[in-house]
Structure formats: structure tokens, C-alpha cells
Motif scaffolding. Structure first.
Motif, PDB file in Angstrom:
ATOM      1  N   THR A  18       0.828  -1.210   0.000  1.00 57.45           N
ATOM      2  CA  THR A  18       0.000   0.000   0.000  1.00 57.45           C
ATOM      3  C   THR A  18       0.859   1.255   0.000  1.00 57.45           C
ATOM      4  OG1 THR A  18      -1.777  -1.155   1.166  1.00 57.45           O
ATOM      5  CG2 THR A  18      -1.797   1.243   1.244  1.00 57.45           C
ATOM      6  N   VAL A  19       1.850   1.325   0.872  1.00 58.45           N
ATOM      7  CA  VAL A  19       2.715   2.504   0.933  1.00 58.45           C
ATOM      8  C   VAL A  19       3.498   2.663  -0.363  1.00 58.45           C
ATOM      9  CG1 VAL A  19       4.668   3.548   2.144  1.00 58.45           C
ATOM     10  CG2 VAL A  19       2.870   2.407   3.450  1.00 58.45           C
ATOM     11  N   TYR A  20       3.964   1.560  -0.928  1.00 61.60           N
ATOM     12  CA  TYR A  20       4.712   1.636  -2.186  1.00 61.60           C
ATOM     13  C   TYR A  20       3.836   2.203  -3.298  1.00 61.60           C
ATOM     14  CZ  TYR A  20       7.435   0.223  -6.251  1.00 61.60           C
ATOM     15  OH  TYR A  20       8.138   0.225  -7.432  1.00 61.60           O
ATOM     16  N   TYR A  21       2.611   1.719  -3.399  1.00 63.85           N
ATOM     17  CA  TYR A  21       1.710   2.198  -4.456  1.00 63.85           C
ATOM     18  C   TYR A  21       1.381   3.682  -4.259  1.00 63.85           C
ATOM     19  CZ  TYR A  21       0.807  -2.488  -6.287  1.00 63.85           C
ATOM     20  OH  TYR A  21       0.934  -3.717  -6.866  1.00 63.85           O
ATOM     21  N   VAL A  22       1.191   4.123  -2.992  1.00 68.46           N
ATOM     22  CA  VAL A  22       0.902   5.533  -2.746  1.00 68.46           C
ATOM     23  C   VAL A  22       2.076   6.396  -3.195  1.00 68.46           C
ATOM     24  CG1 VAL A  22       0.543   7.263  -0.932  1.00 68.46           C
ATOM     25  CG2 VAL A  22      -0.736   5.118  -0.871  1.00 68.46           C
ATOM     26  N   CYS A  23       3.290   5.978  -2.853  1.00 73.57           N
ATOM     27  CA  CYS A  23       4.474   6.741  -3.258  1.00 73.57           C
ATOM     28  C   CYS A  23       4.642   6.748  -4.773  1.00 73.57           C
ATOM     29  CB  CYS A  23       5.721   6.160  -2.593  1.00 73.57           C
ATOM     30  SG  CYS A  23       5.768   6.367  -0.797  1.00 73.57           S
ATOM     31  N   ALA A  24       4.429   5.584  -5.406  1.00 68.77           N
ATOM     32  CA  ALA A  24       4.599   5.490  -6.859  1.00 68.77           C
ATOM     33  C   ALA A  24       3.563   6.350  -7.584  1.00 68.77           C
ATOM     34  CB  ALA A  24       4.487   4.036  -7.299  1.00 68.77           C
ATOM     35  N   GLU A  25       2.298   6.300  -7.135  1.00 66.28           N
ATOM     36  CA  GLU A  25       1.236   7.080  -7.781  1.00 66.28           C
ATOM     37  C   GLU A  25       1.464   8.572  -7.589  1.00 66.28           C
ATOM     38  OE1 GLU A  25      -2.248   7.881  -9.939  1.00 66.28           O
ATOM     39  OE2 GLU A  25      -1.134   5.998  -9.697  1.00 66.28           O
ATOM     40  N   SER A  26       1.858   8.982  -6.378  1.00 66.87           N
ATOM     41  CA  SER A  26       2.108  10.401  -6.115  1.00 66.87           C
ATOM     42  C   SER A  26       3.297  10.905  -6.922  1.00 66.87           C
ATOM     43  CB  SER A  26       2.369  10.610  -4.624  1.00 66.87           C
ATOM     44  OG  SER A  26       1.273  10.166  -3.848  1.00 66.87           O
ATOM     45  N   LEU A  27       4.330  10.085  -7.048  1.00 64.13           N
ATOM     46  CA  LEU A  27       5.509  10.467  -7.821  1.00 64.13           C
ATOM     47  C   LEU A  27       5.165  10.589  -9.298  1.00 64.13           C
ATOM     48  CD1 LEU A  27       8.454  11.114  -7.296  1.00 64.13           C
ATOM     49  CD2 LEU A  27       8.996   8.697  -7.657  1.00 64.13           C
ATOM     50  N   ALA A  28       4.357   9.666  -9.802  1.00 65.02           N
ATOM     51  CA  ALA A  28       3.938   9.720 -11.200  1.00 65.02           C
ATOM     52  C   ALA A  28       3.092  10.966 -11.461  1.00 65.02           C
ATOM     53  CB  ALA A  28       3.158   8.461 -11.565  1.00 65.02           C
ATOM     54  N   ASN A  29       2.209  11.312 -10.534  1.00 63.57           N
ATOM     55  CA  ASN A  29       1.386  12.507 -10.695  1.00 63.57           C
ATOM     56  C   ASN A  29       2.244  13.775 -10.691  1.00 63.57           C
ATOM     57  OD1 ASN A  29      -0.959  11.014 -10.836  1.00 63.57           O
ATOM     58  ND2 ASN A  29      -1.455  11.257  -8.654  1.00 63.57           N
ATOM     59  N   ALA A  30       3.261  13.813  -9.827  1.00 63.85           N
ATOM     60  CA  ALA A  30       4.143  14.980  -9.782  1.00 63.85           C
ATOM     61  C   ALA A  30       4.931  15.114 -11.079  1.00 63.85           C
ATOM     62  CB  ALA A  30       5.086  14.870  -8.584  1.00 63.85           C
ATOM     63  N   ALA A  31       5.425  13.989 -11.610  1.00 64.89           N
ATOM     64  CA  ALA A  31       6.181  14.035 -12.863  1.00 64.89           C
ATOM     65  C   ALA A  31       5.305  14.465 -14.034  1.00 64.89           C
ATOM     66  CB  ALA A  31       6.797  12.671 -13.142  1.00 64.89           C
ATOM     67  N   LYS A  32       4.006  14.128 -13.956  1.00 62.13           N
ATOM     68  CA  LYS A  32       3.094  14.443 -15.060  1.00 62.13           C
ATOM     69  C   LYS A  32       2.601  15.885 -14.998  1.00 62.13           C
ATOM     70  CE  LYS A  32      -1.310  12.967 -17.079  1.00 62.13           C
ATOM     71  NZ  LYS A  32      -2.449  12.005 -16.966  1.00 62.13           N
ATOM     72  N   HIS A  33       2.224  16.344 -13.811  1.00 64.46           N
ATOM     73  CA  HIS A  33       1.589  17.649 -13.690  1.00 64.46           C
ATOM     74  C   HIS A  33       2.535  18.755 -13.215  1.00 64.46           C
ATOM     75  CE1 HIS A  33      -2.272  15.740 -14.398  1.00 64.46           C
ATOM     76  NE2 HIS A  33      -2.013  14.868 -13.439  1.00 64.46           N
ATOM     77  N   ALA A  34       3.693  18.384 -12.661  1.00 63.17           N
ATOM     78  CA  ALA A  34       4.667  19.387 -12.208  1.00 63.17           C
ATOM     79  C   ALA A  34       6.069  18.916 -12.592  1.00 63.17           C
ATOM     80  CB  ALA A  34       4.545  19.598 -10.710  1.00 63.17           C
ATOM     81  N   PRO A  35       6.352  18.840 -13.905  1.00 60.87           N
ATOM     82  CA  PRO A  35       7.627  18.244 -14.355  1.00 60.87           C
ATOM     83  C   PRO A  35       8.859  19.008 -13.879  1.00 60.87           C
ATOM     84  CG  PRO A  35       6.477  19.335 -16.167  1.00 60.87           C
ATOM     85  CD  PRO A  35       5.524  19.298 -15.027  1.00 60.87           C
ATOM     86  N   GLY A  36       8.733  20.287 -13.576  1.00 58.47           N
ATOM     87  CA  GLY A  36       9.894  21.047 -13.129  1.00 58.47           C
ATOM     88  C   GLY A  36      10.048  21.094 -11.625  1.00 58.47           C
ATOM     89  N   ALA A  37       9.211  20.371 -10.893  1.00 57.68           N
ATOM     90  CA  ALA A  37       9.219  20.443  -9.437  1.00 57.68           C
ATOM     91  C   ALA A  37      10.166  19.411  -8.845  1.00 57.68           C
ATOM     92  CB  ALA A  37       7.811  20.220  -8.892  1.00 57.68           C
ATOM     93  N   SER A  38      10.516  19.628  -7.606  1.00 58.07           N
ATOM     94  CA  SER A  38      11.280  18.639  -6.852  1.00 58.07           C
ATOM     95  C   SER A  38      10.346  18.004  -5.825  1.00 58.07           C
ATOM     96  CB  SER A  38      12.459  19.297  -6.152  1.00 58.07           C
ATOM     97  OG  SER A  38      12.013  20.331  -5.287  1.00 58.07           O
ATOM     98  N   VAL A  39      10.633  16.743  -5.511  1.00 59.95           N
ATOM     99  CA  VAL A  39       9.736  15.954  -4.667  1.00 59.95           C
ATOM    100  C   VAL A  39      10.499  15.491  -3.430  1.00 59.95           C
ATOM    101  CG1 VAL A  39       8.235  13.931  -4.560  1.00 59.95           C
ATOM    102  CG2 VAL A  39       8.444  15.205  -6.703  1.00 59.95           C
ATOM    103  N   VAL A  40       9.788  15.460  -2.314  1.00 58.41           N
ATOM    104  CA  VAL A  40      10.339  14.930  -1.068  1.00 58.41           C
ATOM    105  C   VAL A  40       9.430  13.800  -0.583  1.00 58.41           C
ATOM    106  CG1 VAL A  40      10.908  15.416   1.344  1.00 58.41           C
ATOM    107  CG2 VAL A  40      11.361  17.128  -0.408  1.00 58.41           C
ATOM    108  N   ILE A  41      10.024  12.632  -0.369  1.00 59.80           N
ATOM    109  CA  ILE A  41       9.297  11.483   0.175  1.00 59.80           C
ATOM    110  C   ILE A  41       9.848  11.199   1.563  1.00 59.80           C
ATOM    111  CG2 ILE A  41       8.763   9.035  -0.071  1.00 59.80           C
ATOM    112  CD1 ILE A  41       9.001   9.336  -3.063  1.00 59.80           C
ATOM    113  N   ASP A  42       8.953  11.231   2.544  1.00 53.31           N
ATOM    114  CA  ASP A  42       9.361  11.000   3.928  1.00 53.31           C
ATOM    115  C   ASP A  42       8.467   9.912   4.514  1.00 53.31           C
ATOM    116  OD1 ASP A  42      10.503  11.163   6.397  1.00 53.31           O
ATOM    117  OD2 ASP A  42       9.476  13.008   6.993  1.00 53.31           O
ATOM    118  N   VAL A  43       9.057   8.783   4.866  1.00 46.17           N
ATOM    119  CA  VAL A  43       8.322   7.642   5.418  1.00 46.17           C
ATOM    120  C   VAL A  43       8.929   7.306   6.768  1.00 46.17           C
ATOM    121  CG1 VAL A  43       7.583   5.265   5.090  1.00 46.17           C
ATOM    122  CG2 VAL A  43       7.867   6.766   3.103  1.00 46.17           C
ATOM    123  N   GLY A  44       8.110   7.330   7.806  1.00 45.32           N
ATOM    124  CA  GLY A  44       8.589   7.016   9.145  1.00 45.32           C
ATOM    125  C   GLY A  44       7.487   6.412   9.983  1.00 45.32           C
TER     126      GLY A  44
END
Length: 493
Positions: free
Chosen positions: A406-432
Motif C-alpha cells: 500500500t505505501v509503495y503504491y501511494v508513493c509510486a502514484e504520487s511520484l507519477a502525478n508529480a512528474a506528469k503535472h509538475a515536471p519542473g518540481a522537486s519531490v520529497v518522500i518522507d516515510v517514518g
């Protein structure tokens, strides 16, 4: 008998009968007050045939005013004044004929009623206000009559007697009206409309309706053999000073105990309404427990469905890898070593290789292959292949398989959405993890505008997260987008 005396006689008789009627009306609201008002009427009428009883009613009336609404005075000044009123009215009635003594007794009555009001609250305070009003009316009339006699002598005896008669009747009527201010209608509305109460504790709603902030609602605990409040503390079955206890049984067994303002017990209508509301409160609590149990069962069922789906994916992955793909590999190896091979055999071997690749991709789609080495390794692989710059922070221990997926899919989907809709943005993934929960936050500094779309992948992931007892939220502003998933580390608990 002259006309004035005849008029006084008719007025006295009429007032006595009206006071008796007032006592009858008061009976439904407070039996203790009604009894005292009835005794006032009886002693008033007895004076017609027994002149020595002329002032008896005055002692009973003072008793009713200072003991309202419980029927007996509870504070020392009220007890002393009630006793003094009886002594003067029965044993020394001549003092009532002395204007100076009358003034002192009238002032003492007003002060005693005011003292009763001190330190009271809720329904008792409302009742004591009406008793104070009746006391001021009666004592004010006595003071007025005394002042008139000081200034005019005995010439104003007729209007003075009429004023006194009216004051006695008015004082009894004020007590009756004050008893009618009990919040029976509010309590009845609460019982009828209990469906609006779940947003706040029913006990608090009852306390507000009864104007009794100290109301206690306790249920019988058969294990401990005592009544217990909502917070678990034991509640004694005996009332504290100024309070009353009402027991509510069900099917002949101990059920509920209510400790409330003693004034409630004096009003039969209010007392019965309180019992009905208490029963409804217990039914409401049982309904909440049942609904909570059903919700927990549904939640557990959703979690089992997720676990079963993940287990089935792992089984299919294993069958594809160890079964079909292994047999295809053996067939490709046999064909490649066939001595009479040709163009057709080479094409068959190539086709088998492509088929094996498709099967591996299909198996990876059923469960990400990177998760074989755990969630941290899988997220590192995901970040390395991302088309946008990603900063990864992950600090978790071993997790249940369905939580990892579940966590992997959430990260993968969010990362794909960021690459698609905000290609010039930087992303931070924090899992704890901490406090028994896992938290994954994926944020970017893109232009925002993201939402939980009915056609988007995040909506399905939210259902999956919630099925495991967690939550998924999306927050998007012009400063960026944040996706936060929170799950219990052990959703089976």
C-alpha cells in the motif's frame, strides 16, 4: 353586620377557596408544596369557626415560602424563622397585632428567602427565585399594612384586610407559577428527538435540560456489584446533601442510577420525564455500541479482503515464475540446442523470450519485485528511476506485506502525478513510524491544483488505505502539493 364586615367575610371565604384550588393545581407539580398550600387554605377556613386559629395560616405560609420546593426548610436561618413563625402564630398570635413586631417578622421573612437563594444553582435556584418573589410580595404587603396603620390608625382596616387577602392568594399563586417553570418540555423534546444527540454526550444534554450541571448518570456493574459512571468511577446509591437519587430498573434488575437536584424529585412530571430520558440514554448507548461493533466488523472485513487480494497476487506471481515461466525457459533451452534448427526455430526462441519478459512484467505488476528486499529498498529503486529530482527519507522496520504494498503504491502514484503535472518540481518522500503508526508524506513544490479525482489512482488507493484502518489526504495549494498516508503498524489490532 354592616356592609364592610360582610364584604370582608365574602372576601375571606373566596380567598380560602381559591387557595384550596391553587393547592389542587399545585399537586401535579410538587406534592410537598401542594400539601403546605392546602394546609394554609384549611387553617384559613378553620378560623371562620375557631377564632383562636386566626393566624395559624400565617405560620404555615411562612413554612411554605422558606421550604419551597422541598417541603421542609434546609438551612439554619430558614429553620429558625419557620419555627418562630409557628410559635408566634399558634402560641403568641398577639405579636402579629403589634406593628413593630410585624415589621421585624416581615423583614426576617424576606432575608430568609434571600438567604435560601445564596449558593444554589440550576433548577433549585430557579425555584428559590420564585419563592423569594412570593416572600417579598407577602412581606411587602405586611410592611405596607403596618405603615398604613402607623399613619392612619384603624380607619383603614377594610382596605388593609383586602390587601392582605390578595397578598396571601398571590403568594400561593406565585409558588404555583414558579413550579411550572420546570424544564419538562425541554426534557420531553430531548427524549423525542434523541436522534440529534450523538454529537454530544446524552448525559450533558440531560444536565443542560434539567439545569443541573452536577447530574450523575450511572449504570449497574454486576462484576463490581456497584453503580459506575461513564468514566468508570463507582457511584454510591445514597444521595449527597441537597441531592436525590432515582433508581431505574429494567425487567426487575438493577439498571440505572441518577443523582440529581432534590427539586426534581418534588415534581412528578419532571421525575417521570427524567426516568424516560434515562432509559432512552441507555438504549442510545447500547445502539452506539452495536453500531460501533458493526463498523469494526466492516473494517475488519475490508482489511481481510485486502490481505486476501495481496495473498492471491503473491500466489499468482509464484505460479507464473515457478510454473509457466520455468517451463518456457526449459523449452527455449531445448530449442536453442536443437541440431536441426533453422529460421523457424530461431523465431520461436525469440518469441519465447518476449513471452517470458511479458510474464515477468505481469508478475511485477501483481506485486512489485523490488519489495522482495523490503520497503526501503523498493523506494530507493523507485526514486532512482524517477524523472524528477526526489529526496528520500525512510525509517521503518519490518512491515506486514499488505502495508508495504500500500505505501509503495501511494508513493509510486504520487511520484507519477508529480512528474506528469509538475515536471519542473522537486519531490520529497518522507516515510517514518512512531506511536504505533506509519506515516508516508509525498510533497512537491509544483503549482498545485491536485485533487482526489474520481478517475484518479489516488481514490482507489484511499480505499485501500482506509481498508487497513488508515487515512489518505491530499492538500494542494499554489505553493505545492502534499499527499499524506497514515496506517497502523498492525492493522489487525
Amino acid at each position: 353586620m354592616d356592609a364592610d364586615h360582610a364584604a370582608v367575610l365574602v372576601t375571606d371565604l373566596t380567598v380560602g377557596l381559591l387557595v384550596l384550588v391553587t393547592a389542587a393545581l399545585t399537586w401535579r407539580r410538587s406534592r410537598s408544596t401542594a400539601t403546605l398550600v392546602a394546609v394554609v387554605a384549611v387553617t384559613w377556613l378553620v378560623a371562620f369557626v375557631l377564632p383562636a386559629a386566626l393566624f395559624w395560616h400565617r405560620g404555615v405560609l411562612v413554612h411554605a415560602l422558606l421550604a419551597h420546593p422541598h417541603g421542609r426548610p434546609r438551612r439554619l436561618p430558614a429553620i429558625a424563622l419557620t419555627a418562630a413563625a409557628y410559635v408566634v402564630s399558634v402560641l403568641a398570635p398577639v405579636l402579629w397585632l403589634d406593628d413593630r413586631a410585624t415589621v421585624l417578622l416581615a423583614l426576617a421573612l424576606a432575608l430568609g428567602a434571600g438567604w435560601n437563594l445564596r449558593g444554589t444553582r440550576g433548577l433549585a435556584r430557579a425555584r428559590h427565585r420564585w419563592a423569594l418573589a412570593a416572600s417579598l410580595l407577602f412581606s411587602g404587603t405586611l410592611l405596607g399594612i403596618a405603615l398604613v396603620r402607623f399613619s392612619q390608625g384603624s380607619s383603614a382596616w377594610f382596605p388593609s384586610l383586602v390587601a392582605y387577602d390578595v397578598a396571601v392568594l398571590a403568594a400561593c399563586a406565585v409558588l404555583y407559577v414558579g413550579l411550572g417553570q420546570a424544564p419538562v418540555s425541554h426534557l420531553t423534546d430531548l427524549v423525542v428527538d434523541l436522534g440529534d444527540v450523538p454529537a454530544r454526550p446524552v448525559r450533558d444534554a440531560l444536565a443542560r435540560a434539567l439545569q443541573d450541571p452536577d447530574l450523575v448518570v450511572a449504570t449497574w456493574d454486576p462484576v463490581r456489584g456497584t453503580y459506575a459512571a461513564a468514566d468508570g468511577r463507582p457511584v454510591a446509591a445514597t444521595a449527597r446533601p441537597g441531592r436525590s437519587v432515582t433508581r431505574v430498573d429494567r425487567d426487575g434488575h438493577l439498571f440505572l442510577l441518577l443523582e440529581h437536584d432534590a427539586a426534581i424529585a418534588d415534581d412528578p412530571r419532571l421525575h417521570h420525564a427524567l426516568e424516560a430520558a434515562a432509559r432512552m440514554e441507555a438504549v442510545h448507548a447500547a445502539w452506539q455500541v452495536e453500531v460501533s461493533g458493526q463498523a469494526a466488523a466492516v473494517q475488519a472485513s475490508r482489511a481481510r479482503l485486502v490481505e486476501a487480494a495481496d495473498l492471491e497476487r503473491r500466489r499468482l506471481e509464484s505460479e507464473l515464475r515457478d510454473g509457466v515461466e520455468a517451463r518456457l525457459a526449459e523449452l527455449a533451452a531445448s530449442l536453442s540446442t536443437w541440431p536441426h534448427g533453422g529460421t523457424h526455430v530461431a523465431r520461436a526462441v525469440d518469441q519465447l523470450a518476449r513471452t517470458r519478459k511479458d510474464l515477468r512484467e505481469l508478475a511485477s505488476g501483481l506485486r512489485p519485485h523490488a519489495l522482495t528486499d523490503g520497503l526501503p529498498a523498493a523506494l530507493r529503486d523507485l526514486v532512482e528511476s524517477a524523472p524528477v529530482p526526489v529526496t528520500l527519507g525512510v525509517d521503518v522496520g519490518p512491515l506486514p506485506p499488505e502495508t508495504e504494498v500500500t505505501v509503495y503504491y501511494v508513493c509510486a502514484e504520487s511520484l507519477a502525478n508529480a512528474a506528469k503535472h509538475a515536471p519542473g518540481a522537486s519531490v520529497v518522500i518522507d516515510v517514518g513510524s512512531g506511536d504505533g503508526r506509519l506515516r508516508a508524506e509525498i510533497s512537491d513544490d509544483g503549482p498545485g491544483g491536485a485533487a482526489m479525482s474520481h478517475r484518479g489512482g489516488l481514490l482507489g488507493l484511499r480505499d485501500r488505505v482506509e481498508a487497513l484502518g488508515g487515512s489518505l489526504t491530499v492538500s494542494s495549494t499554489p505553493a505545492g502539493t502534499s499527499v499524506v498516508a497514515e496506517l497502523p503498524l498492525d492493522h489487525r489490532a
